[in-house]
Write a protein that holds these residues in place. Structure first.
Motif, PDB file in Angstrom:
ATOM      1  N   ILE A   1      -9.662   2.475  14.736  1.00 21.14           N
ATOM      2  CA  ILE A   1      -8.931   1.379  14.094  1.00 21.14           C
ATOM      3  C   ILE A   1      -8.662   1.700  12.625  1.00 21.14           C
ATOM      4  O   ILE A   1      -7.622   1.341  12.073  1.00 21.14           O
ATOM      5  N   ILE A   2      -9.584   2.417  11.989  1.00 17.63           N
ATOM      6  CA  ILE A   2      -9.381   2.783  10.584  1.00 17.63           C
ATOM      7  C   ILE A   2      -8.244   3.798  10.456  1.00 17.63           C
ATOM      8  O   ILE A   2      -7.396   3.686   9.563  1.00 17.63           O
ATOM      9  N   ILE A   3      -8.226   4.786  11.336  1.00 16.76           N
ATOM     10  CA  ILE A   3      -7.133   5.771  11.315  1.00 16.76           C
ATOM     11  C   ILE A   3      -5.787   5.072  11.511  1.00 16.76           C
ATOM     12  O   ILE A   3      -4.807   5.349  10.808  1.00 16.76           O
ATOM     13  N   LEU A   4      -5.764   4.149  12.462  1.00 13.99           N
ATOM     14  CA  LEU A   4      -4.537   3.397  12.726  1.00 13.99           C
ATOM     15  C   LEU A   4      -4.133   2.566  11.521  1.00 13.99           C
ATOM     16  O   LEU A   4      -2.956   2.518  11.144  1.00 13.99           O
ATOM     17  N   GLN A   5      -5.117   1.945  10.883  1.00 18.93           N
ATOM     18  CA  GLN A   5      -4.810   1.095   9.728  1.00 18.93           C
ATOM     19  C   GLN A   5      -4.318   1.921   8.542  1.00 18.93           C
ATOM     20  O   GLN A   5      -3.381   1.508   7.845  1.00 18.93           O
ATOM     21  N   ILE A   6      -4.935   3.080   8.310  1.00 19.49           N
ATOM     22  CA  ILE A   6      -4.467   3.942   7.214  1.00 19.49           C
ATOM     23  C   ILE A   6      -3.035   4.397   7.469  1.00 19.49           C
ATOM     24  O   ILE A   6      -2.203   4.440   6.550  1.00 19.49           O
ATOM     25  N   ALA A   7      -2.733   4.716   8.725  1.00 15.34           N
ATOM     26  CA  ALA A   7      -1.366   5.106   9.076  1.00 15.34           C
ATOM     27  C   ALA A   7      -0.381   3.975   8.777  1.00 15.34           C
ATOM     28  O   ALA A   7       0.709   4.204   8.223  1.00 15.34           O
ATOM     29  N   VAL A   8      -0.781   2.742   9.123  1.00 15.47           N
ATOM     30  CA  VAL A   8       0.075   1.583   8.851  1.00 15.47           C
ATOM     31  C   VAL A   8       0.280   1.399   7.348  1.00 15.47           C
ATOM     32  O   VAL A   8       1.396   1.124   6.888  1.00 15.47           O
ATOM     33  N   LEU A   9      -0.786   1.584   6.570  1.00 18.29           N
ATOM     34  CA  LEU A   9      -0.686   1.450   5.115  1.00 18.29           C
ATOM     35  C   LEU A   9       0.283   2.474   4.520  1.00 18.29           C
ATOM     36  O   LEU A   9       1.117   2.141   3.668  1.00 18.29           O
ATOM     37  N   LEU A  10       0.162   3.710   4.970  1.00 19.59           N
ATOM     38  CA  LEU A  10       1.021   4.770   4.431  1.00 19.59           C
ATOM     39  C   LEU A  10       2.487   4.572   4.813  1.00 19.59           C
ATOM     40  O   LEU A  10       3.395   4.955   4.080  1.00 19.59           O
ATOM     41  N   ILE A  11       2.701   3.965   5.969  1.00 15.59           N
ATOM     42  CA  ILE A  11       4.078   3.717   6.419  1.00 15.59           C
ATOM     43  C   ILE A  11       4.706   2.534   5.689  1.00 15.59           C
ATOM     44  O   ILE A  11       5.903   2.544   5.378  1.00 15.59           O
ATOM     45  N   THR A  12       3.881   1.529   5.383  1.00 16.06           N
ATOM     46  CA  THR A  12       4.438   0.264   4.871  1.00 16.06           C
ATOM     47  C   THR A  12       4.258   0.019   3.376  1.00 16.06           C
ATOM     48  O   THR A  12       4.781  -0.967   2.860  1.00 16.06           O
TER      49      THR A  12
END
Length: 487
Positions: free
Chosen positions: A364-375
């Motif tokens: 979930i952390i990897i997914l959340q970091i990916a979302v942060l970098l995208i948005t």
């Protein structure tokens, strides 16, 4: 008799957990209002940039041993003693490392003032290392009342000190000193209430035995701290200190709300679920009851905070903080589901599957970091909104492992949650439209709270909510028993 004893321990734990966390949040609210009026978003941003470093160091210092000791069947003095000296060693070592890393931290954020500030704040995890074993003893023995009592002097004295320093123009140094004093006093209280004392007969063999379990808890807790503090890291690098301060302020109020429920649940969930872990059916029954109680408290509390966010911020900490309202409202939705996620993880740990807890948290952390970098280019509000959606959806993953562990189906979770989600949402919508024409902020805030509470409690009473009836019955029973004893 055993069932009654378990039920009584759970009820008392929840009651004192609620009292302790209630006192904590009320005092945090009072002192937070004073500090926010005296300080600027940039002041909060300076401390917010350093939060992750203290959090990571504290997590390393504790190393998952509190949970490991709570789940250990046969525990001895040697176990506590090994944990005590190990934590002291790690705490001091990390302070030395972070002391010399301070210039690099300041260079990353391009804030030279962070060098002395970080070296001062980091003293906190050296101090806290001296009471990890005492905290573990209180947790293991469900001494929730004692931990609740410890909060009062720690919060009162530290909060007063922070306000005095802020009033005298010491800005973010007041927040830093407040944290140091709080840690010091609560550690003293833990030593006072815990009968266990360390000895100089140091043997680290119990550490090796527990480390297989605790290391996965440690890894997971490190990931959680990174996850919880990823926003200040990114904002501190890409935006101004003021932006970090706005997020920090929003997150602080959200955390105060969600931790009221999470703290109550954490005070009993892990020891109780571990106690009944050998009986799958009984554990499912206990888990679902705590699950419904969590939903009963969390959803109206957090949706209600979102409802009153504008008036609350404007009245308490003035209009200079109004830009944080949209962030706060989105975080409240996230915060409503946070105690549910916490409860799921407590169940998984009680089954001895700290590996599932670790890997689930990592993904979930990897997914959340990916979302942060995208948005992140779309702004803070978009970042927070997307991360909220991702975290709510991830509950289905936790539910999958819960089904494998105790057989609780997804439809069971929906049935347990949905009455409180629907009732809470309907309550807030009705309350919003009833109060929309009221112009006075204070009057509107008071009416929103009173009307929402009345609608929610009355609706569940008319619907015959068993959880609400049991909550009222348990509180009355415990209070009546205490009154009878005094008489």
């Amino acid at each position: 008799m055993q069932e009654q004893s378990l039920k009584e321990k759970t009820s008392k734990g929840l009651l004192w957990g609620g009292i302790g966390n209630g006192i904590q949040q009320i005092l945090n609210l009072i002192f937070g209002i004073f500090l926010a009026r005296l300080l600027s978003p940039a002041d909060y941003g300076m401390v917010g940039m350093l939060t992750i470093f203290s959090a990571l160091a504290n997590t390393f210092q504790e190393s998952g041993f509190i949970v490991a000791l709570a789940n250990k069947k046969n525990i001895s003095h040697e176990d506590y003693n090994a944990v005590f000296w190990f934590n002291v060693l790690v705490g001091v070592s990390f302070y030395v490392v972070f002391y010399f890393c301070a210039p690099f931290i300041a260079a990353y954020y391009r804030q030279p003032e962070l060098i002395p500030l970080s070296r001062y704040i980091f003293l906190g995890f050296v101090i806290s290392s001296f009471s990890t074993a005492q905290s573990a003893y209180l947790f293991k023995n469900m001494m929730v009342k004692q931990k609740a009592i410890s909060q009062f002097p720690a919060l009162t004295i530290s909060g007063a000190a922070g306000i005095i320093m802020a009033y005298n123009g010491m800005s973010y140094w007041g927040i830093a000193t407040q944290n140091i004093i709080y840690i010091s006093i609560i550690n003293i209280c833990f030593w006072y209430f815990s009968p266990w004392r360390p000895s100089l007969n140091i043997n680290f063999k119990p550490i090796k035995i527990m480390f297989g379990f605790s290391s996965r808890i440690l890894a997971t807790n490190l990931l959680i701290q990174i996850n919880n503090n990823i926003f200040p890291i990114i904002l501190g690098r890409l935006f101004l200190a003021k932006d970090v301060g706005l997020y920090t302020q929003s997150n602080k109020w959200t955390y105060m709300g969600s931790s009221l429920t999470s703290g109550m649940i954490n005070s009993v969930a892990q020891p109780i679920l571990a106690e009944v872990s050998v009986d799958k059916k009984r554990q499912e029954m206990v888990f679902r009851k705590i699950f419904r109680f969590t939903s009963y408290i969390s959803f109206p509390l957090m949706f209600g905070l979102a409802l009153i966010a504008h008036e609350f911020i404007k009245i308490t900490i003035t209009e200079k903080w109004l830009p944080c309202v949209p962030i706060l409202q989105i975080l409240c939705i996230w915060g409503a589901f946070t105690p549910i996620s916490t409860l799921y993880s407590n169940l998984i740990i009680s089954k001895g599957r700290s590996d599932i807890y670790m890997w689930n948290t990592l993904f979930i952390i990897i997914l959340q970091i990916a979302v942060l970098l995208i948005t992140y280019k779309a702004g803070i509000i978009t970042m927070v909104f997307c991360c909220t959606i991702v975290n709510i959806m991830w509950l289905s993953v936790w539910q999958y492992f819960t089904k494998k562990a105790i057989g609780m189906r997804f439809i069971d979770a929906i049935k347990d949650m949905s009455p409180y989600i629907i009732t809470s949402l309907a309550t807030m919508v009705i309350t919003y439209f009833i109060t929309i024409q009221i112009e006075n902020d204070i009057f509107r805030l008071i009416l929103k709270i009173l009307i929402a509470a009345f609608i929610y409690i009355t609706t569940l009473w008319l619907a015959g909510s068993k959880i609400q009836q049991e909550v009222i019955r348990n509180i009355y029973g415990i209070l009546n028993k205490r009154f009878t004893k005094q008489v």
